[in-house]
Scaffold this active site. Structure first.
Site, mmCIF file in Angstrom:
data_model
loop_
_atom_site.group_PDB
_atom_site.id
_atom_site.type_symbol
_atom_site.label_atom_id
_atom_site.label_comp_id
_atom_site.label_asym_id
_atom_site.label_seq_id
_atom_site.Cartn_x
_atom_site.Cartn_y
_atom_site.Cartn_z
ATOM 1 N N HIS A 157 8.144 -1.173 5.458
ATOM 2 C CA HIS A 157 8.742 0.155 5.293
ATOM 3 C C HIS A 157 8.495 1.050 6.510
ATOM 4 O O HIS A 157 9.172 2.050 6.679
ATOM 5 C CB HIS A 157 8.355 0.809 3.956
ATOM 6 N N ASP A 200 4.945 -6.400 2.178
ATOM 7 C CA ASP A 200 5.391 -5.235 2.943
ATOM 8 C C ASP A 200 4.881 -5.286 4.402
ATOM 9 O O ASP A 200 4.000 -4.522 4.786
ATOM 10 C CB ASP A 200 4.900 -3.961 2.234
ATOM 11 N N SER A 238 -0.153 3.732 5.853
ATOM 12 C CA SER A 238 0.725 2.574 5.739
ATOM 13 C C SER A 238 0.625 1.746 7.006
ATOM 14 O O SER A 238 0.730 2.283 8.108
ATOM 15 C CB SER A 238 2.168 3.009 5.554
HETATM 16 N N1 ARG Z 1 4.698 4.559 -1.733
HETATM 17 C C1 ARG Z 1 4.608 4.036 -0.403
HETATM 18 C C2 ARG Z 1 4.477 5.204 0.577
HETATM 19 O O1 ARG Z 1 4.218 6.288 0.188
HETATM 20 C C3 ARG Z 1 5.737 3.143 -0.058
HETATM 21 C C4 ARG Z 1 7.044 3.817 0.148
HETATM 22 C C5 ARG Z 1 8.146 2.919 0.560
HETATM 23 N N2 ARG Z 1 8.746 2.220 -0.537
HETATM 24 C C6 ARG Z 1 9.675 2.744 -1.401
HETATM 25 N N3 ARG Z 1 10.080 2.031 -2.411
HETATM 26 N N4 ARG Z 1 10.202 3.938 -1.240
HETATM 27 O O2 ARG Z 1 4.984 5.325 1.632
HETATM 28 N N1 GLU Z 2 3.111 4.238 1.545
HETATM 29 C C1 GLU Z 2 2.290 5.234 2.190
HETATM 30 C C2 GLU Z 2 2.660 5.431 3.662
HETATM 31 O O1 GLU Z 2 3.732 5.218 4.086
HETATM 32 C C3 GLU Z 2 0.878 4.854 2.080
HETATM 33 C C4 GLU Z 2 0.521 4.947 0.689
HETATM 34 C C5 GLU Z 2 -0.254 6.191 0.396
HETATM 35 O O2 GLU Z 2 0.282 7.298 0.418
HETATM 36 O O3 GLU Z 2 -1.428 5.948 0.148
HETATM 37 O O4 GLU Z 2 1.907 5.929 4.431
#
Ligand code: ARG
Ligand code: GLU
Length: 732
Positions: free
Chosen positions: A103, A239, A663
């Site tokens: 991502h 990921d 991330s």
């Molecule tokens: N929750 C993770 C973050 O905050 C992954 C986000 C990307 N994935 C998604 N399905 N939107 O970035």
């Molecule tokens: N998915 C989050 C990011 O893009 C990390 C997950 C979190 O917020 O801990 O940084």
């Protein structure tokens, strides 16, 4: 304080451990309880010696502080790289091979994709360096040195100055430090504020600009589970994506050139094949973006009871409408997939955050801490700190309405109604003209037209119109009346919506282009006759003339009180653990691999396996499809050296305190080897941005063996595996 007691207990425990083997069950449970109090926190890598080092050792680390950060010798920090400003990545080979999340690389992977070569759908693998793809505009940043410059930054600042005077002198001093700090010609420097402005630290960096795409799995692996599984455990997502840093002949940063060579790192992470088990030490090293760990109870209460619910409700409405159209029409599904994902990401996070704050009783805990704080402040007669909590109460009361109005404007106008988003861009064009004349107008117009191309490519009036009606009605109903523009009061929103979408030219790219063509004066006249622009303009005027000035004024006062409060907390509770809130600088967080209990009577294990991918498999589904190749590998159990007892581990969780920006951060074992790749948190623990709780806050990592398995067995990119150093630290 409970923490202090636990800390003492722990110290005794460590001492007693040295004299006696921990073998029985009771002692193991004892260890779980005791280590609770030494987890959580995002620490500054140059300041680990002492307490942090002891805590890490107690958790199972075999590293010294200097193994992690050292200015004179190579250390772990030389392998950690800020990825394009928002994510983290790490070097895993002597040839500058970079690992980060799928991502995080998503935009780059998408930009190289076309109908003929859909790398998002099918994945991409460079089988040799000539096949690696350059990414103009992408940068990665190394931290070369971290210096405390607090004294220089506060030079000349006195108590007699008011906040504005102090800030202006501080800014001047920061400028001076940035210019005069010792560094090489190709290096850069910046200064950041810590502990709410009580400490300042300078970072000397190297920014590399020739970054090439090396590999990415298909989305059915890299984004498996998509939004349904986002922020959730059990998880089964691969990921990850891979890039490579290129440098000039002297191994220094350079713009893209065919002549550039793979960067030779000061350090790269060996990759462990040994996997993890419950209780194993884990260290996550990266660039967490923002936390608010020291807010007073009144602020957390406001977020949980007023601001989060408002934002959740706006997005609830927008998401439901988007979803209903995406289900009906495959072309809308493609156009809105990425927008839906980004709107859903924080929507889901806020819901989890609210539940977590309630469940962990965080507000009451903060109130208890504040009572104790007041008691000590009064006992010790610390006059300067006595009014702080009352000041917070007053300021947060005063800011509530304007914060709420601001959130409505941001969520409705700026983020979720696309038509209002484009009229806001046109509003900025008008403002640029009013302030800077024709030259400013031309500059902004070029930028906006470019931006519009991207926006309208994925725009559907069919979806945006009901979103407009729903969100604008909600705004009118719920926004505090003081900040509600005249044209939103006593309105029939169905009629208004019909009228705007029938008459505005901003509903198509051609229409917008036509409105923005001609001389500046002509454009200004035309847009001011457009129904969507006219409607949006009143909302934007309200924002800039009433909401923003009031908000900034109060916020500045809150920031000043927060700075004093932070200082006071550290003075009043000298034995507490205080880490500085995340601010997108390099941090270390440590913990252990641990399952958790999301609810009474439920226990989550710490690891998921490829079995689980097949359990979730829905043929043809955009979130849960699985490719035939992965199914075949699963059926033949062809996991190579990466499997564990005939099973292929996929993801695992730990108690590391992480946030957005982490991330792509490496999860590192007790010896400094790579064991995983951080990419998310569990839903029950997303409140860790305001209240880390070791019982329930977990970060989610891809098991590095799954990454290796996909590269080797799935993609056949053995060339990449051969670059790495694979190790077996546990059997050594
Ligand atoms: N929750 C993770 C973050 O905050 C992954 C986000 C990307 N994935 C998604 N399905 N939107 O970035
Ligand atoms: N998915 C989050 C990011 O893009 C990390 C997950 C979190 O917020 O801990 O940084």
């Amino acid at each position: 304080m409970k923490y202090i007691k636990i800390y003492l207990l722990l110290t005794l425990f460590i001492i007693s451990c040295k004299t006696k083997q921990v073998t029985n069950e009771v002692d193991n449970i004892q260890q779980v309880v005791d280590t609770r109090s030494i987890q959580g926190g995002m620490w500054i890598p140059s300041l680990l010696e002492g307490v942090n080092e002891q805590e890490m050792t107690a958790l199972g680390s075999k590293m010294t502080a200097a193994d992690i950060y050292d200015v004179n010798n190579s250390s772990l920090k030389d392998a950690i790289v800020h990825f394009n400003g928002g994510c983290t990545s790490e070097i895993i080979s002597p040839k500058g091979l970079l690992l980060t999340n799928h991502h995080c690389g998503y935009g780059a992977i998408q930009s190289h994709s076309s109908v003929e070569h859909d790398y998002l759908e099918n994945g991409f693998w460079a089988m040799n360096m000539d096949e690696e793809l350059p990414n103009p505009g992408m940068v990665v940043t190394f931290i070369k040195r971290i210096d405390d410059v607090t004294t220089q930054v506060f030079e000349g600042v006195t108590d007699e100055m008011n906040e504005a005077e102090k800030q202006s002198l501080i800014d001047q001093n920061i400028n001076k430090v940035t210019k005069t700090i010792q560094k090489e010609a190709w290096q850069e420097a910046n200064v950041k504020s810590f502990y709410g402005g009580n400490q300042y630290i300078a970072f000397v960096t190297e920014v590399f600009k020739d970054i090439r795409l090396v590999g990415a799995p298909p989305s059915s692996i890299g984004k498996f589970g998509a939004d349904t599984d986002n922020w959730m455990w059990p998880r089964h997502t691969g990921d990850f994506s891979m890039f490579r840093i290129y440098a000039d002949a002297n191994n220094r940063p350079a713009e893209y050139s065919k002549e550039n060579v793979p960067y030779a790192p000061v350090h790269y992470l060996p990759v462990s094949l040994d996997g993890v088990e419950e209780g194993d030490f884990t260290l996550v090293f990266g660039f967490p973006g923002r936390t608010n760990e020291y807010l007073p109870a009144v602020a957390v209460e406001q977020i949980v009871e007023v601001l989060n619910p408002a934002k959740i409700k706006v997005r609830d409405n927008a998401l439901k409408i988007m979803d209903s159209y995406m289900r009906k029409d495959p072309s809308i599904k493609i156009k809105y997939a990425s927008k839906y994902a980004s709107t859903a990401n924080y929507w889901k996070k806020w819901i989890g955050e609210n539940q977590g704050i309630q469940k962990s009783n965080a507000i009451q805990k903060k109130r208890n801490l504040e009572n104790e704080f007041s008691k000590i402040v009064n006992e010790k007669d610390l006059v300067a700190y006595q009014p702080l909590l009352a000041e917070f109460e007053n300021l947060y009361k005063e800011i509530q309405d304007v914060s709420l109005a601001r959130d409505y404007w941001v969520e409705v106008v700026y983020r979720n109604v696309e038509l209002l988003g484009v009229t806001f861009a046109a509003y900025q064009l008008e403002q640029a003209y009013l302030r800077g004349g024709d030259a400013a107008f031309e500059r902004v117009r070029t930028g906006i037209l470019n931006e519009f191309k991207g926006i309208y490519k994925d725009y559907s009036v069919e979806v945006d119109k009901p979103v407009f009606e729903s969100l604008v009605s909600l705004y009118a109903k719920e926004c505090p009346i003081t900040y509600l523009p005249q044209n939103m009061q006593n309105v029939d929103f169905t009629a208004l919506t019909n009228n705007v979408y029938e008459t505005s030219k901003f509903t198509s790219f051609e229409g917008a282009e036509e409105l923005l063509s001609g001389t500046a004066a002509e454009v200004i006249k035309k847009i001011n006759e457009d129904s969507a622009f006219v409607f949006g303009k009143e909302l934007n005027n309200m924002f800039y003339q009433a909401i923003e000035p009031k908000f900034q004024d109060l916020n500045l006062q809150i920031v000043a009180v927060q700075k004093e409060y932070m200082k006071a907390l550290m003075e009043v509770f000298p034995n507490e653990r205080f880490f500085p809130d995340a601010n997108s600088t390099l941090r270390v967080t440590y913990g252990q691999v641990r399952g958790y209990e999301p609810k009474d009577g439920m226990r989550y294990e710490n690891t998921t396996y490829l079995e689980g991918v097949l359990e979730k498999y829905v043929p043809g589904d955009y979130e849960f499809d699985v490719s035939q190749k992965l199914i075949d590998l699963f059926n033949s159990k062809d996991f190579g050296p990466y499997g564990e007892n005939g099973k292929m581990p996929v993801n695992f969780i730990g108690t590391n305190h992480t946030t957005g920006g982490n991330s792509g951060s490496p999860a590192i074992d007790a010896y400094g080897n790579l064991i995983g790749l951080n990419f998310d948190r569990v839903w029950e623990g997303t409140m860790s941005d305001m209240n880390y709780d070791p019982d329930i806050c977990r970060n989610i990592m891809v098991d590095i063996r799954y990454v290796l398995f996909i590269i080797d067995k799935y993609a056949g990119a053995k060339n990449l595996i051969e670059e790495m150093t694979l190790v077996n630290p546990k059997s050594k």
